[in-house]
Design a protein around this motif. Structure first.
Motif, short mmCIF file in Angstrom:
data_model
loop_
_atom_site.label_atom_id
_atom_site.label_comp_id
_atom_site.label_asym_id
_atom_site.label_seq_id
_atom_site.Cartn_x
_atom_site.Cartn_y
_atom_site.Cartn_z
N LYS A 159 -0.48 3.06 2.66
CA LYS A 159 0.33 1.94 2.19
C LYS A 159 0.38 0.81 3.22
O LYS A 159 0.12 -0.35 2.91
N THR A 160 0.73 1.18 4.45
CA THR A 160 0.85 0.18 5.50
C THR A 160 -0.48 -0.52 5.73
O THR A 160 -0.53 -1.73 5.94
N THR A 161 -1.56 0.24 5.66
CA THR A 161 -2.88 -0.34 5.89
C THR A 161 -3.18 -1.43 4.86
O THR A 161 -3.68 -2.50 5.20
N LEU B 64 6.89 -6.34 2.56
CA LEU B 64 7.98 -5.56 3.15
C LEU B 64 7.49 -4.14 3.39
O LEU B 64 7.14 -3.43 2.44
N ASP B 65 7.45 -3.72 4.64
CA ASP B 65 6.96 -2.38 4.97
C ASP B 65 8.13 -1.44 5.25
O ASP B 65 8.69 -1.47 6.34
N GLU B 66 8.46 -0.63 4.31
CA GLU B 66 9.57 0.33 4.43
C GLU B 66 10.77 -0.30 5.14
O GLU B 66 11.25 0.24 6.14
N PRO B 67 11.25 -1.41 4.63
CA PRO B 67 12.30 -2.12 5.38
C PRO B 67 13.61 -1.36 5.43
O PRO B 67 14.45 -1.65 6.27
#
Ligand SMILES: Nc1ncnc2c1ncn2[C@@H]1O[C@H](COP(=O)(O)OP(=O)(O)O)[C@@H](O)[C@H]1O
Ligand SMILES: [Mg+2]
Lengths: 356, 273
Positions: A42-44, A157-160
């Protein structure tokens, strides 16, 4: 025009294939969530859209513009990082003003905009605090305001919310979604929390091992998972291993169930039962005609607030049944019960598809 | 506080005071001697109270040319530090962020520190003779640069590794160029660490003896070499030597106070992660 198009994205780190053939199109103003277990890429994906990672293969279009070779500082996106990443040497106001300061906007304009943003994220009055003087929730709000300050075309938004405690998380969840709708900003959100994904998104992209499993609305993902993995990852389910006959009858141990939605015609199969699809009674008379029926014994009753979850042992398997608290009749551990479900509900998948 | 705890506290303090005194006594004695005349300095049993004189200080500065040696030490330590810190910062940053040269180059850098300096000083002297670098301040500066750089790179690399890369990425996504991100975010955050490294570099140069002894001559000698020279054939000039030692450690003491302040400041940014 599509706000974001990611076309056949591939990305590996050494021999780890982080993202494999990822394709997604987002409408303007849409809120899309990438959902999947930790390490599924996901982050990638997000970092590639932001420009921090270079795609091995594939294209990224931001509002129609091919962006693969555009550096992050020139892409029109804002990003909120999992660990906040607030500048520790700057106050809240300076953090939020950073992008405007870089663009050398006039002081009075910056000041006005910072005030607006602080109000938007409900932090007015904290402008002169330093990040280490804020709570986690407040830091995340500052990060959000900072990302919005430059009026980005796309918000990432990365796992905010993952570092926050449950109460704050739930509250911010709603706030972020409302803010997003109010501003109409196209948002790509990453989480491993299925509840977050279901409550916030217009659409959800479920990923596993770098591969998209399913794209759909929260309803579609929940009601009509494409494979056992999605069924297992999103929502709670019980899984029964058995055999399909003629695409109509599912044989489990010595029970025969009628099913209408099977992806298997004949052979080994896996049936997914959502706890909410199952009903539970004491006497057989109350079971509607045409239902599939099983007999079992209650092994555990857990009260979850608005619903009650009952664990029922049926032929040495534990099956979960959920009912609204007001419909709960006071079953107790040890009670003999009858569990039934309509042939319309269960999904049957080929056995080779694993839930992991 | 319970009684036994309190007693422990007192015992611990007594032990600490004793050891502190053992460490401080020679320094305190040196300070005392630096203000004594030669007669008092050599008197046995020693006298604790006497009328202090600053004659030793004046003598050493004038007769033994210590003004010059001080200047040499300052020039060498300062220029070595001013040159090495920017290089070490950028190199350490590159190692930390871009993994330049991979693990092997990182190891090679620190491996250079494993050679005992004494092994290198004679060959270096031979090379310096050829290039006319012996008995020059820039020659000494170059040798300090060569030996301190790897160490400084190493500690600064550790410092930069402690700064999450998301901070820079946040700056980039907000429109800053990589250079702006470095100057506006990384540099201010790491300033205490860089400052501490600079002070460390200065102290290492200031205290260095072996290379200075071999590579300098009368005109380019630094303080440690000049102090050693006070052990003459006619005996140790204890009053002057003490005065020299006091003057030599004074800048270090001041810098140590500095480094403390910066290290504490560096730690208070610990809320980064
Ligand atoms: N910079 C990197 N170097 C090496 N491997 C990486 C790097 N970034 C991510 N990975 C690997 O790629 C996979 C996907 O990671 P990531 O996108 O962070 O997953 P997620 O955000 O879904 O948890 C993981 O196996 C991870 O270990
Ligand atoms: Mg992640």
């Amino acid at each position: 025009m599509k706000a974001l198009v990611v076309k056949d994205l591939h990305k590996s780190f050494g021999n780890v294939r982080a993202v494999v053939g990822f394709t997604l199109e987002m409408e303007e103003g849409e809120f899309v969530t990438l959902l999947g277990p930790s390490g599924c890429g996901k982050t990638t994906v997000l970092r590639t859209v932001a420009g921090f990672e270079k795609a091995d293969k594939g294209e990224i279009y931001i509002f129609g513009k091919l962006s693969n070779d555009i550096p992050p500082e020139k892409r029109d996106v804002g990003m909120v990082f999992q660990n906040y990443a607030l500048f520790p040497n700057m106050t809240v106001a300076q953090n939020i003003a950073f992008s405007m300061m870089i663009r050398k906007e006039p002081q009075d304009k910056i000041k006005k905009r910072v005030g607006e943003l602080l109000e938007l994220v409900q932090l007015s009055g904290l402008e002169n605090r330093y990040p280490h003087q804020l709570s986690g929730g407040q830091m995340q709000r500052v990060a959000l305001a900072r990302a919005l300050a430059k009026n980005p075309k796309i918000l990432l938004l990365d796992e905010p919310l993952s570092a926050l405690d449950a109460k704050v998380r739930q509250q911010l969840r709603g706030e972020i979604r409302k803010l997003q709708m109010k501003l109409g900003i196209t948002t790509l959100f990453v989480t491993h929390d299925q509840e977050e994904a279901l409550t916030m998104s217009d659409r959800i992209v479920v990923m596993k091992d770098g591969v998209i499993q399913q794209i759909g609305s929260p309803r579609q993902i929940y009601d009509d998972p494409i494979n056992p993995f999605v069924a297992h990852f999103v929502g709670t389910s019980s899984f029964l291993e058995g055999e399909m006959l003629d695409g109509k009858i599912f044989i489990w141990k010595d029970e025969r169930f009628e099913v209408r939605k099977s992806k298997v015609k004949n052979g080994k199969a896996l049936m997914v039962l959502r706890p909410t699809h199952l009903k539970m009674v004491k006497d057989e008379e109350n079971v509607p005609d045409g239902s599939n029926v099983m007999k079992g014994r209650v092994s555990l009753v857990t009260f979850l607030g608005s619903v009650v979850r009952v664990h029922v042992m049926i032929k040495e398997e534990e099956i979960l049944v959920e009912m609204p608290s007001e419909d709960f009749w006071g079953f107790k551990e040890g009670d003999e019960v009858i569990v039934y479900f309509s042939p319309d509900f269960p999904l049957v998948f080929p056995k080779e598809q694993n839930i992991q | 506080m319970r009684k036994s705890e309190k007693r422990w506290n007192i015992i611990a303090h007594i032990i600490l005071i004793v050891f502190s005194f053992i460490i401080l006594a020679p320094i305190l004695w040196t300070i005392r001697t630096s203000f004594a005349t030669d007669v008092i300095a050599y008197e046995i049993p020693p006298r604790f109270f006497f009328k202090p004189t600053i004659k030793n200080y004046i003598n050493i500065l004038v007769e033994n040319n210590f003004i010059r040696h001080f200047k040499n030490s300052f020039v060498v330590s300062l220029s070595s530090t001013l040159i090495s810190i920017p290089i070490a910062s950028l190199a350490g940053y590159a190692f930390a962020r871009y993994n330049t040269g991979g693990e092997r180059l990182k190891f090679t850098v620190i491996a250079t520190q494993m050679l005992p300096p004494i092994v290198l000083v004679i060959p270096l002297f031979a090379i310096y003779m050829k290039f006319h670098l012996v008995n020059t301040l820039h020659g000494l500066t170059i040798s300090y640069l060569a030996f301190n750089l790897p160490f400084l790179i190493w500690i600064l690399m550790g410092f930069f590794e402690g700064i999450p890369k998301e901070l820079e990425e946040a700056a980039l996504i907000d429109g800053a160029t990589p250079l702006k991100a470095f100057l506006k975010i990384v540099f201010p955050i790491s300033a205490p660490g860089i400052m501490a490294a600079a002070v460390l570099s200065f102290i290492m140069c200031w205290n260095e003896f072996l290379f200075a002894l071999v590579l300098t001559g009368a005109s380019s000698a630094t303080i440690p070499v000049a102090l050693a020279a006070l052990q003459t054939q006619r005996g140790v000039l204890i009053g002057k030597l003490s005065a020299g030692v006091v003057m030599a450690i004074a800048p270090i003491v001041i810098l140590s106070l500095f480094i403390q302040k910066y290290l504490v400041k560096g730690l208070s940014f610990g809320a980064i992660k």
